[in-house]
Design an enzyme around this catalytic site. Sequence first.
Site, PDB file in Angstrom:
ATOM      1  N   LYS A   1       6.440  -4.511  -3.703  1.00 50.36           N
ATOM      2  CA  LYS A   1       7.871  -4.237  -3.621  1.00 50.36           C
ATOM      3  C   LYS A   1       8.370  -4.302  -2.184  1.00 50.36           C
ATOM      4  O   LYS A   1       9.431  -4.811  -1.909  1.00 50.36           O
ATOM      5  CB  LYS A   1       8.163  -2.861  -4.222  1.00 50.36           C
ATOM      6  CG  LYS A   1       9.640  -2.485  -4.216  1.00 50.36           C
ATOM      7  CD  LYS A   1      10.457  -3.415  -5.099  1.00 50.36           C
ATOM      8  CE  LYS A   1      11.940  -3.151  -5.029  1.00 50.36           C
ATOM      9  NZ  LYS A   1      12.698  -4.323  -5.528  1.00 50.36           N
TER      10      LYS A   1
ATOM     11  N   GLU B   1       8.476 -15.420 -10.419  1.00 53.35           N
ATOM     12  CA  GLU B   1       7.732 -14.240  -9.956  1.00 53.35           C
ATOM     13  C   GLU B   1       7.345 -13.291 -11.091  1.00 53.35           C
ATOM     14  O   GLU B   1       6.337 -12.609 -10.985  1.00 53.35           O
ATOM     15  CB  GLU B   1       8.483 -13.496  -8.850  1.00 53.35           C
ATOM     16  CG  GLU B   1       9.741 -12.798  -9.290  1.00 53.35           C
ATOM     17  CD  GLU B   1      10.446 -12.097  -8.143  1.00 53.35           C
ATOM     18  OE1 GLU B   1       9.796 -11.691  -7.184  1.00 53.35           O
ATOM     19  OE2 GLU B   1      11.675 -11.969  -8.220  1.00 53.35           O
TER      20      GLU B   1
ATOM     21  N   LYS C   1      13.345 -15.639  -9.682  1.00 56.49           N
ATOM     22  CA  LYS C   1      13.186 -14.552 -10.663  1.00 56.49           C
ATOM     23  C   LYS C   1      12.239 -14.993 -11.778  1.00 56.49           C
ATOM     24  O   LYS C   1      11.390 -14.235 -12.209  1.00 56.49           O
ATOM     25  CB  LYS C   1      14.532 -14.167 -11.305  1.00 56.49           C
ATOM     26  CG  LYS C   1      15.462 -13.307 -10.500  1.00 56.49           C
ATOM     27  CD  LYS C   1      15.068 -11.872 -10.316  1.00 56.49           C
ATOM     28  CE  LYS C   1      14.254 -11.667  -9.078  1.00 56.49           C
ATOM     29  NZ  LYS C   1      14.917 -11.549  -7.820  1.00 56.49           N
TER      30      LYS C   1
ATOM     31  N   HIS D   1      17.204 -37.242  -5.737  1.00 56.98           N
ATOM     32  CA  HIS D   1      16.369 -37.687  -4.612  1.00 56.98           C
ATOM     33  C   HIS D   1      14.911 -37.290  -4.805  1.00 56.98           C
ATOM     34  O   HIS D   1      14.156 -37.218  -3.845  1.00 56.98           O
ATOM     35  CB  HIS D   1      16.920 -37.131  -3.295  1.00 56.98           C
ATOM     36  CG  HIS D   1      18.320 -37.593  -3.014  1.00 56.98           C
ATOM     37  ND1 HIS D   1      18.616 -38.876  -2.621  1.00 56.98           N
ATOM     38  CD2 HIS D   1      19.512 -36.957  -3.141  1.00 56.98           C
ATOM     39  CE1 HIS D   1      19.924 -39.009  -2.486  1.00 56.98           C
ATOM     40  NE2 HIS D   1      20.494 -37.842  -2.796  1.00 56.98           N
TER      41      HIS D   1
ATOM     42  N   CYS E   1       0.826  -1.217   0.000  1.00 60.72           N
ATOM     43  CA  CYS E   1       0.000   0.000   0.000  1.00 60.72           C
ATOM     44  C   CYS E   1       0.861   1.268   0.000  1.00 60.72           C
ATOM     45  O   CYS E   1       1.943   1.286   0.569  1.00 60.72           O
ATOM     46  CB  CYS E   1      -0.863   0.050   1.235  1.00 60.72           C
ATOM     47  SG  CYS E   1      -1.835  -1.415   1.508  1.00 60.72           S
TER      48      CYS E   1
ATOM     49  N   TRP F   1      -3.170  -2.565  -1.310  1.00 61.47           N
ATOM     50  CA  TRP F   1      -2.817  -3.953  -1.603  1.00 61.47           C
ATOM     51  C   TRP F   1      -3.643  -4.772  -0.616  1.00 61.47           C
ATOM     52  O   TRP F   1      -3.418  -4.711   0.591  1.00 61.47           O
ATOM     53  CB  TRP F   1      -1.319  -4.153  -1.380  1.00 61.47           C
ATOM     54  CG  TRP F   1      -0.771  -5.464  -1.841  1.00 61.47           C
ATOM     55  CD1 TRP F   1      -0.437  -5.816  -3.118  1.00 61.47           C
ATOM     56  CD2 TRP F   1      -0.448  -6.591  -1.028  1.00 61.47           C
ATOM     57  NE1 TRP F   1       0.067  -7.097  -3.138  1.00 61.47           N
ATOM     58  CE2 TRP F   1       0.071  -7.596  -1.877  1.00 61.47           C
ATOM     59  CE3 TRP F   1      -0.547  -6.873   0.341  1.00 61.47           C
ATOM     60  CZ2 TRP F   1       0.486  -8.841  -1.419  1.00 61.47           C
ATOM     61  CZ3 TRP F   1      -0.135  -8.110   0.799  1.00 61.47           C
ATOM     62  CH2 TRP F   1       0.385  -9.074  -0.075  1.00 61.47           C
TER      63      TRP F   1
ATOM     64  N   ASN G   1      -2.068   2.117   5.836  1.00 59.05           N
ATOM     65  CA  ASN G   1      -1.249   0.952   5.476  1.00 59.05           C
ATOM     66  C   ASN G   1      -1.098   0.112   6.727  1.00 59.05           C
ATOM     67  O   ASN G   1      -0.928   0.655   7.825  1.00 59.05           O
ATOM     68  CB  ASN G   1       0.161   1.379   5.046  1.00 59.05           C
ATOM     69  CG  ASN G   1       0.171   2.095   3.719  1.00 59.05           C
ATOM     70  OD1 ASN G   1      -0.861   2.207   3.059  1.00 59.05           O
ATOM     71  ND2 ASN G   1       1.334   2.590   3.336  1.00 59.05           N
ATOM     72  N   GLY G   2      -1.080  -1.214   6.576  1.00 58.24           N
ATOM     73  CA  GLY G   2      -0.878  -2.071   7.739  1.00 58.24           C
ATOM     74  C   GLY G   2      -2.138  -2.851   8.067  1.00 58.24           C
ATOM     75  O   GLY G   2      -3.073  -2.931   7.272  1.00 58.24           O
TER      76      GLY G   2
ATOM     77  N   GLU H   1      17.698 -18.422  -6.596  1.00 61.47           N
ATOM     78  CA  GLU H   1      17.381 -17.061  -7.020  1.00 61.47           C
ATOM     79  C   GLU H   1      16.945 -17.029  -8.494  1.00 61.47           C
ATOM     80  O   GLU H   1      16.006 -16.317  -8.859  1.00 61.47           O
ATOM     81  CB  GLU H   1      18.600 -16.151  -6.767  1.00 61.47           C
ATOM     82  CG  GLU H   1      18.482 -14.727  -7.255  1.00 61.47           C
ATOM     83  CD  GLU H   1      17.314 -13.941  -6.667  1.00 61.47           C
ATOM     84  OE1 GLU H   1      16.639 -14.411  -5.745  1.00 61.47           O
ATOM     85  OE2 GLU H   1      17.058 -12.831  -7.175  1.00 61.47           O
TER      86      GLU H   1
ATOM     87  N   ARG I   1       5.193  -0.304  -6.102  1.00 58.19           N
ATOM     88  CA  ARG I   1       5.149  -1.066  -4.853  1.00 58.19           C
ATOM     89  C   ARG I   1       4.142  -2.205  -4.922  1.00 58.19           C
ATOM     90  O   ARG I   1       4.157  -3.091  -4.077  1.00 58.19           O
ATOM     91  CB  ARG I   1       4.778  -0.133  -3.701  1.00 58.19           C
ATOM     92  CG  ARG I   1       5.781   0.987  -3.494  1.00 58.19           C
ATOM     93  CD  ARG I   1       5.239   1.985  -2.508  1.00 58.19           C
ATOM     94  NE  ARG I   1       5.049   1.397  -1.198  1.00 58.19           N
ATOM     95  CZ  ARG I   1       5.955   1.398  -0.239  1.00 58.19           C
ATOM     96  NH1 ARG I   1       7.114   1.949  -0.451  1.00 58.19           N
ATOM     97  NH2 ARG I   1       5.698   0.850   0.923  1.00 58.19           N
TER      98      ARG I   1
END
Length: 608
Positions: free
Chosen positions: A603, A488, A485, A504, A2, A74, A100-101, A481, A27
């Site tokens: 973000k 996402e 990438k 395995h 947010c 968000w 926000n929160g 990583e 964000r």
Amino acid sequence: MCGIVGYVGPRQATSILVDGLRRMEYRGYDSAGIAVINGTGVKIRKAAGKLSALVDKLKTETPDGTIGVGHTRWATHGAPTTPNAHPHLDQTGRIAVIHNGIIENAGTIRKALQMRGHNFKSETDTEVLAHLIGEYDTDNLEEAVASALWDVEGAYGIAVICSEEPGTVVAARNGSPLLIGVGDGEYFVASDASAILEHTRSVVYLDDGEMAVLKRDGYRVRNLTETHVEKPVNQIEWDLATIERGGYDHFMLKEIFEQPESLHNTLRGHLLEDEGTARLRGLNLSDDELKRFDRIIITACGTSWHAALIGEYMIEEMARVPVEVEYASEFRYRNPVLDDRCLVIAISQSGETADTLAAVREAKRRGARAVGLVNVVGSTIAREVDGGLYLRAGAEIGVASTKAFNSQVGALAMVSLRLARLKNLSVLQGRDFIRALNRLPDQIKQILDRAPEIERLATKYHKAGNCLYLGRGVNFPVALEGALKLKEISYIHAEGYPAAEMKHGPIALIDENMPVVFIAPKDAVYSKIVSNVEEVKARKGRVIALVTEGDVEIAKLAEDTFTLPQTHDLLTPILASVPLQLFSYYVAVLRGCNVDQPRNLAKSVTVE
Ligand code: F6R
């Protein structure tokens, strides 16, 4: 996540708020709204979806007024619909709140308010807070907000306006970042400096428990008990150009290409070649203190956690100090064994990740020293740790972290070097490591010059439904990583594994449709990884290999190879991650994905 922006001054608020929201689009959000006050009350406009939907609404009905608040939401409590979008009004329609929160006791407060006759139009915790403030408001907004906040549990960054006080914005922070922008006869509030940077670079960072009261003729910071708290005004160093795309199609691509410079900036001024060590004054730790630590815990989330894993390999290999890497979200609720001989290193690009911040607080509460490797200057983690290094990678806007990752690994390399030189690394070995570090920016540039090779690989593989990434030793986290990438931003299912672990279980997935990316530089485990490549080939997997220049063995086995310049074994992750970033970028573009704002992602994750 947010975004909050608020304005009071002589100019029309709407365009300032919308521009601020646009700057925070990176964000991640799923609805947007503004509230503006003029002589006829609070005017609210909001819309689900992208900011463009709100802008369309504003074309036909732009509210006039020189004070207002704006928000990108968000979704946490309630779906991303227009009724749930902020701002929310109190019962009387005079007070507008953006938030926000998460208010954790919103359910209980909602019930109590409903029993007192309140009706709610949304499913949000924010509307509950707006109604609560409204209940306390007699004729003083500032006191009403302060009173309501005594009743609230949870995390918040809020901005509040009231039609009966048309010259005041009240803001408050607890666990969600907020700053005040100090302009010339005008004042701003924002959750992210980028929202207000075009108007002012002078900011006051609020700390948890603090409130701010902004009026046309000035601002005041207070907390819930004292009406005045002295706060320094900080100057933001980066300018607008750093948060604009500068000719690139996407921020992610721009940031991948900035890496020669961003890594150089991370290393700059720290490396002492003659002494073969790194000077890290920001850690606030003397050599004796550094030598005393007999254990290190590195804590972080997501991509920063992958950097932490690379740090584990580096520190253990070079300095022989045992390292554990912990997901911050797990660390904060475990019962970790900590004492004053344990150093906790928190890694965060944003410096605002809620779990990492909570891990830092928990570590400090238990008596450990906590230092931070943080990119955003003045962020909460940077301010709360006992010491640390700024990454100096510059603003990272693309949701997928790229340049910050390599700067984190660069910073960890310097920490490893410093610790190692205090233990048993010789000055000559230290100098070799420094020379290898200093060569990296140019070597990254050489890789970037060959971006078209990666683009061709992306064209060949972009229709894959799955992808496996395999690496060994310090390059196992690079496999993690690379897979993160890809998934996402392109939504292709991808997994990273230690190459030998493949047999395995994941080996069952390999067939002629499965691309398998090997990170296989010529290092100490090279011959082992050649065997793993053979195993994949034997099952008709499509091998794409990152190999060191001059490699012939893997090149013979792989369907495609990309060569990496020679470097110190422990520094290969920095070079290997660059083609993997480019590969995910080009694949995502070819699949028509929104690279800079992937679905559902934010973000800066400022909620648990
Ligand atoms: C992935 C990504 C995230 C972040 C994570 C931690 O590309 O960016 O996984 O790494 O949310 O964020 P910071 O580093 O800001 O604490």
